[in-house]
Design a protein around this motif. Structure first.
Motif, PDB file in Angstrom:
ATOM      1  N   UNK A 118       0.830  -1.202   0.000  1.00 41.63           N
ATOM      2  CA  UNK A 118       0.000   0.000   0.000  1.00 41.63           C
ATOM      3  C   UNK A 118       0.864   1.252   0.000  1.00 41.63           C
ATOM      4  N   UNK A 119       0.317   2.372  -0.487  1.00 40.90           N
ATOM      5  CA  UNK A 119       1.076   3.620  -0.433  1.00 40.90           C
ATOM      6  C   UNK A 119       1.256   4.094   1.012  1.00 40.90           C
ATOM      7  N   UNK A 120       2.112   5.049   1.209  1.00 45.71           N
ATOM      8  CA  UNK A 120       2.358   5.616   2.535  1.00 45.71           C
ATOM      9  C   UNK A 120       1.352   6.734   2.793  1.00 45.71           C
ATOM     10  N   UNK A 121       1.134   7.050   4.057  1.00 48.21           N
ATOM     11  CA  UNK A 121       0.208   8.116   4.443  1.00 48.21           C
ATOM     12  C   UNK A 121       0.659   9.428   3.794  1.00 48.21           C
ATOM     13  N   UNK A 122      -0.265  10.105   3.136  1.00 46.36           N
ATOM     14  CA  UNK A 122       0.022  11.373   2.475  1.00 46.36           C
ATOM     15  C   UNK A 122       0.375  11.243   1.006  1.00 46.36           C
ATOM     16  N   UNK A 123       0.589  10.031   0.513  1.00 44.33           N
ATOM     17  CA  UNK A 123       0.908   9.816  -0.903  1.00 44.33           C
ATOM     18  C   UNK A 123      -0.313  10.135  -1.766  1.00 44.33           C
ATOM     19  N   UNK A 124      -0.032  10.691  -2.955  1.00 43.16           N
ATOM     20  CA  UNK A 124      -1.103  10.951  -3.908  1.00 43.16           C
ATOM     21  C   UNK A 124      -1.398   9.669  -4.670  1.00 43.16           C
ATOM     22  N   UNK A 125      -2.678   9.357  -4.815  1.00 41.64           N
ATOM     23  CA  UNK A 125      -3.112   8.176  -5.556  1.00 41.64           C
ATOM     24  C   UNK A 125      -4.169   8.599  -6.566  1.00 41.64           C
ATOM     25  N   UNK A 126      -4.418   7.738  -7.516  1.00 35.42           N
ATOM     26  CA  UNK A 126      -5.421   7.988  -8.532  1.00 35.42           C
ATOM     27  C   UNK A 126      -6.420   6.842  -8.477  1.00 35.42           C
ATOM     28  N   UNK A 127      -7.696   7.159  -8.494  1.00 39.53           N
ATOM     29  CA  UNK A 127      -8.731   6.136  -8.439  1.00 39.53           C
ATOM     30  C   UNK A 127      -9.048   5.726  -9.874  1.00 39.53           C
ATOM     31  N   UNK A 128      -8.734   4.470 -10.196  1.00 39.22           N
ATOM     32  CA  UNK A 128      -8.855   4.016 -11.584  1.00 39.22           C
ATOM     33  C   UNK A 128     -10.155   3.293 -11.885  1.00 39.22           C
TER      34      UNK A 128
END
Length: 170
Positions: A118-128
């Motif tokens: 999983x990404x780290x807290x605060x990382x930007x992600x994109x909902x695909x």
């Protein structure tokens, strides 16, 4: 692990939880028997022993192909825990929290590997995928092993949402 399929609770014959777990695995059914380790004095020596958190109970994950009858007739299993005639469904988050606190080395390793992906807290992600497809979000925290809590900007307000990890790109 797929969060969309329900978990159920089985009642097993006395001290047959591991036997039931093994036979369910042979049928391709995912099950979980929470245990913890403790130190006991046995025959005058301090010994580490593995004990069940819920003796005689086993969590089982149902799929569309899983037959209630085949699970009930599995060696070591008595029956589903029921309310009336309906087998009890257990929230997946509860099962995953128990998994993350279990004292079995294999399970702890599997859970930590899932969480490391999983990404780290605060990382930007994109909902695909899903209803929020195409939105950018900020990762907040894991919600079990299958879902994550994200922060999105919706109508000029920051809103927390919960989405399946399979819907994310990071």
């Amino acid at each position: 692990m797929d969060n969309s399929m329900p978990w159920h609770l089985l009642y097993c014959k006395a001290r047959n939880e591991k036997r039931a777990e093994m036979h369910l695995a042979n049928q391709g059914v995912v099950s979980f028997f929470p245990v913890f380790s403790s130190e006991r004095i046995l025959r005058g020596k301090k010994t580490k022993v593995i004990e069940p958190v819920f003796p005689n109970y086993l969590f089982v994950k149902m799929t569309e192909q899983t037959s209630f009858t085949s699970i009930r007739s599995t060696r070591g299993v008595s029956d589903f825990v029921r309310v009336g005639n309906t087998p009890v469904k257990v929230p997946a988050n509860l099962v995953y929290q128990l998994m993350s606190r279990s004292d079995t080395d294999e399970l702890n390793e599997a859970v930590s590997q899932q969480l490391c992906l999983l990404p780290k807290i605060g990382d930007k992600v994109w909902i695909k995928d899903g209803p929020y497809r195409g939105l950018d979000a900020i990762y907040q925290k894991a919600d079990g092993l299958e879902r994550s809590i994200l922060l999105i900007n919706l109508l000029h307000q920051e809103v927390e949402i919960c989405v399946e990890n399979a819907e994310l790109a990071f």
